[in-house]
Motif scaffolding. Sequence first.
Motif, PDB file in Angstrom:
ATOM      1  N   GLU A  89       0.728  -1.198   0.096  1.00 58.80           N
ATOM      2  CA  GLU A  89       0.075   0.089   0.098  1.00 58.80           C
ATOM      3  C   GLU A  89       0.912   1.284  -0.008  1.00 58.80           C
ATOM      4  O   GLU A  89       0.606   2.255  -0.909  1.00 58.80           O
ATOM      5  CB  GLU A  89      -0.848  -0.098   1.207  1.00 58.80           C
ATOM      6  CG  GLU A  89      -1.824   1.118   1.263  1.00 58.80           C
ATOM      7  CD  GLU A  89      -2.869   0.922   0.333  1.00 58.80           C
ATOM      8  OE1 GLU A  89      -3.626   2.110  -0.338  1.00 58.80           O
ATOM      9  OE2 GLU A  89      -3.579  -0.039   0.360  1.00 58.80           O
ATOM     10  N   SER A  92       2.198   2.069  -3.192  1.00 64.06           N
ATOM     11  CA  SER A  92       0.912   2.170  -4.261  1.00 64.06           C
ATOM     12  C   SER A  92       1.068   1.047  -5.171  1.00 64.06           C
ATOM     13  O   SER A  92       0.752   1.199  -6.329  1.00 64.06           O
ATOM     14  CB  SER A  92       0.956   3.429  -4.973  1.00 64.06           C
ATOM     15  OG  SER A  92       0.852   4.411  -3.800  1.00 64.06           O
ATOM     16  N   ASN A  94      -0.410  -1.625  -6.484  1.00 64.56           N
ATOM     17  CA  ASN A  94      -2.028  -2.053  -6.788  1.00 64.56           C
ATOM     18  C   ASN A  94      -1.883  -3.619  -7.283  1.00 64.56           C
ATOM     19  O   ASN A  94      -2.785  -4.172  -7.036  1.00 64.56           O
ATOM     20  CB  ASN A  94      -2.778  -1.201  -7.543  1.00 64.56           C
ATOM     21  CG  ASN A  94      -3.159  -0.003  -6.899  1.00 64.56           C
ATOM     22  OD1 ASN A  94      -3.334   0.026  -5.701  1.00 64.56           O
ATOM     23  ND2 ASN A  94      -3.255   1.114  -7.790  1.00 64.56           N
ATOM     24  N   LEU A  98      -3.375  -6.593  -5.175  1.00 65.30           N
ATOM     25  CA  LEU A  98      -4.371  -7.483  -5.617  1.00 65.30           C
ATOM     26  C   LEU A  98      -3.901  -8.815  -5.636  1.00 65.30           C
ATOM     27  O   LEU A  98      -4.897  -9.950  -5.486  1.00 65.30           O
ATOM     28  CB  LEU A  98      -4.658  -7.112  -7.384  1.00 65.30           C
ATOM     29  CG  LEU A  98      -5.990  -7.592  -7.791  1.00 65.30           C
ATOM     30  CD1 LEU A  98      -7.142  -7.208  -7.117  1.00 65.30           C
ATOM     31  CD2 LEU A  98      -5.949  -6.878  -9.327  1.00 65.30           C
ATOM     32  N   LEU A 121     -10.532  -3.907  -3.978  1.00 70.14           N
ATOM     33  CA  LEU A 121      -9.082  -3.872  -4.808  1.00 70.14           C
ATOM     34  C   LEU A 121      -9.488  -3.934  -6.235  1.00 70.14           C
ATOM     35  O   LEU A 121      -8.875  -3.023  -7.064  1.00 70.14           O
ATOM     36  CB  LEU A 121      -8.115  -4.740  -4.249  1.00 70.14           C
ATOM     37  CG  LEU A 121      -7.415  -4.518  -2.929  1.00 70.14           C
ATOM     38  CD1 LEU A 121      -6.721  -5.618  -2.623  1.00 70.14           C
ATOM     39  CD2 LEU A 121      -6.665  -3.296  -3.200  1.00 70.14           C
ATOM     40  N   ARG A 124     -11.059  -0.863  -7.326  1.00 65.56           N
ATOM     41  CA  ARG A 124     -10.181   0.515  -7.297  1.00 65.56           C
ATOM     42  C   ARG A 124      -9.144   0.271  -8.551  1.00 65.56           C
ATOM     43  O   ARG A 124      -8.971   1.279  -9.068  1.00 65.56           O
ATOM     44  CB  ARG A 124      -9.553   0.572  -5.976  1.00 65.56           C
ATOM     45  CG  ARG A 124      -8.479   1.580  -5.932  1.00 65.56           C
ATOM     46  CD  ARG A 124      -8.075   1.509  -4.460  1.00 65.56           C
ATOM     47  NE  ARG A 124      -6.956   0.599  -4.041  1.00 65.56           N
ATOM     48  CZ  ARG A 124      -6.324   0.440  -2.877  1.00 65.56           C
ATOM     49  NH1 ARG A 124      -6.978   1.256  -1.921  1.00 65.56           N
ATOM     50  NH2 ARG A 124      -5.574  -0.410  -2.742  1.00 65.56           N
ATOM     51  N   VAL A 125      -8.523  -0.789  -8.747  1.00 72.48           N
ATOM     52  CA  VAL A 125      -7.560  -0.959  -9.797  1.00 72.48           C
ATOM     53  C   VAL A 125      -8.272  -1.242 -11.343  1.00 72.48           C
ATOM     54  O   VAL A 125      -7.524  -0.820 -12.185  1.00 72.48           O
ATOM     55  CB  VAL A 125      -6.756  -2.343  -9.365  1.00 72.48           C
ATOM     56  CG1 VAL A 125      -5.808  -2.806 -10.411  1.00 72.48           C
ATOM     57  CG2 VAL A 125      -6.128  -2.117  -8.063  1.00 72.48           C
TER      58      VAL A 125
END
Length: 127
Positions: A89, A92, A94, A98, A121, A124-125
């Motif tokens: 996190e 960053s 992702n 994931l 996630l 968000r991704v």
Amino acid sequence: RWSRLAAGERDASRVLATAAARCERHDEARQVASAALAAGGPDVELEAILGEALHALGRDDEAEAAFRRSLALDPSRIRTLESLGRLLEDRSDNAGLLELAREDVRRHPGEAAAWSKLATLQSRVGD
């Protein structure tokens, strides 16, 4: 100083490394954990402590490797999974987050929290 003392005793090494980390003496925690691992081989807790110390020192690639070694020894170690998640996190990362969430779902397919985290996630991704 601590690293010489720690090389001989695994339990003492864990205690010393943990105490150093709690006092925010992260380089000393790193030294103790590294010396104990070099002297005695793999240890789930020492790898996790090493990962925490390295992350606190900003050595994130090494920290991630230590967390992953810890998880290879005990994939269900929640605290280490959370630590790795925080590191990813902070970066960053992702894709890494994931994959970690997917691993959690594979390990715990009946847990709603694991599926919820994965869905969040993915949303968000955009995956």
